[in-house]
Design a protein around this motif. Sequence first.
Motif, PDB file in Angstrom:
ATOM      1  N   ILE A   1      71.831  44.724   0.878  1.00 38.45           N
ATOM      2  CA  ILE A   1      72.215  45.170   2.208  1.00 38.45           C
ATOM      3  C   ILE A   1      73.657  44.732   2.372  1.00 38.45           C
ATOM      4  O   ILE A   1      74.033  43.647   1.925  1.00 38.45           O
ATOM      5  N   ILE A   2      74.467  45.578   3.001  1.00 36.60           N
ATOM      6  CA  ILE A   2      75.852  45.184   3.203  1.00 36.60           C
ATOM      7  C   ILE A   2      76.191  45.170   4.694  1.00 36.60           C
ATOM      8  O   ILE A   2      75.557  45.853   5.498  1.00 36.60           O
ATOM      9  N   PHE A   3      77.199  44.382   5.016  1.00 34.09           N
ATOM     10  CA  PHE A   3      77.737  44.327   6.371  1.00 34.09           C
ATOM     11  C   PHE A   3      79.178  44.784   6.271  1.00 34.09           C
ATOM     12  O   PHE A   3      79.994  44.166   5.587  1.00 34.09           O
ATOM     13  N   LEU A   4      79.481  45.888   6.912  1.00 34.10           N
ATOM     14  CA  LEU A   4      80.798  46.507   6.823  1.00 34.10           C
ATOM     15  C   LEU A   4      81.782  45.758   7.719  1.00 34.10           C
ATOM     16  O   LEU A   4      81.571  45.662   8.929  1.00 34.10           O
ATOM     17  N   THR A   5      82.850  45.201   7.122  1.00 33.71           N
ATOM     18  CA  THR A   5      83.844  44.470   7.908  1.00 33.71           C
ATOM     19  C   THR A   5      85.098  45.302   8.160  1.00 33.71           C
ATOM     20  O   THR A   5      85.814  45.058   9.123  1.00 33.71           O
ATOM     21  N   GLU A   6      85.382  46.269   7.298  1.00 32.09           N
ATOM     22  CA  GLU A   6      86.527  47.169   7.460  1.00 32.09           C
ATOM     23  C   GLU A   6      86.136  48.543   6.953  1.00 32.09           C
ATOM     24  O   GLU A   6      85.537  48.667   5.883  1.00 32.09           O
ATOM     25  N   GLY A   7      86.495  49.593   7.713  1.00 31.61           N
ATOM     26  CA  GLY A   7      86.301  50.953   7.237  1.00 31.61           C
ATOM     27  C   GLY A   7      85.098  51.666   7.818  1.00 31.61           C
ATOM     28  O   GLY A   7      84.396  51.151   8.689  1.00 31.61           O
ATOM     29  N   ILE A   8      84.898  52.877   7.295  1.00 32.56           N
ATOM     30  CA  ILE A   8      83.803  53.746   7.734  1.00 32.56           C
ATOM     31  C   ILE A   8      83.126  54.335   6.499  1.00 32.56           C
ATOM     32  O   ILE A   8      83.796  54.757   5.559  1.00 32.56           O
ATOM     33  N   VAL A   9      81.798  54.371   6.527  1.00 30.48           N
ATOM     34  CA  VAL A   9      81.032  55.057   5.485  1.00 30.48           C
ATOM     35  C   VAL A   9      80.211  56.155   6.145  1.00 30.48           C
ATOM     36  O   VAL A   9      79.998  56.146   7.356  1.00 30.48           O
ATOM     37  N   ARG A  10      79.793  57.101   5.325  1.00 26.69           N
ATOM     38  CA  ARG A  10      78.882  58.132   5.827  1.00 26.69           C
ATOM     39  C   ARG A  10      77.660  58.155   4.933  1.00 26.69           C
ATOM     40  O   ARG A  10      77.730  57.881   3.732  1.00 26.69           O
TER      41      ARG A  10
END
Length: 189
Positions: free
Chosen positions: A47-56
């Motif tokens: 599982i990841i926690f997004l700290t910068e950016g955008i994913v789709r």
Amino acid sequence: MERLINYLLHFGHLNQQQIELIKSRICIKTIKKDEYYHEAGKIPREIIFLTEGIVRVCYYSNNGDEITKYFIDENNFVADINNYNQGLPSTEYIQAITDCEYIVLSKTTMEELSMTIIGWDAIISKITAKAMAEKVNRISPMMTEDATERYLGFLNKFPTLVNRIPLSYVASYLGVTQSSLSRIRKTIR
């Protein structure tokens, strides 16, 4: 790492020793724009926690059309939670729309934190419930709205994303062609 800790603290209490344990078990990674973080057919193992950016999150229809299901931006977890929990291959792709930085929580780390930190499972359960509710609230209105209403709703819910996401992805998310989206944008300006 502080962003992750602050996010977790919104859902439950962690003492300093527990926070240090979490910090010692995670790592920070990056991915470039347009690269895939995860591909269909692979079993999700973290599982990841997004700290910068955008994913789709996207998939391919039976016709071979690429369909965008939703976008995830900073300070949110990214996971194919059902397939992660069941150890099954995913049917979706997760692609970086911008350069991204994220914190990785492996399945082993998640299991260790579950066994070590009292209340960890409750924190994760609350986060999962919040994400599921947001997903339903995002998708349900789109079922009855026309394309213009869907676009206006997107602008209202995600005002900072529209200028960071290619229009082709926004159109796919809204279920319209890119030319239709261009017409809609012209009429509401």
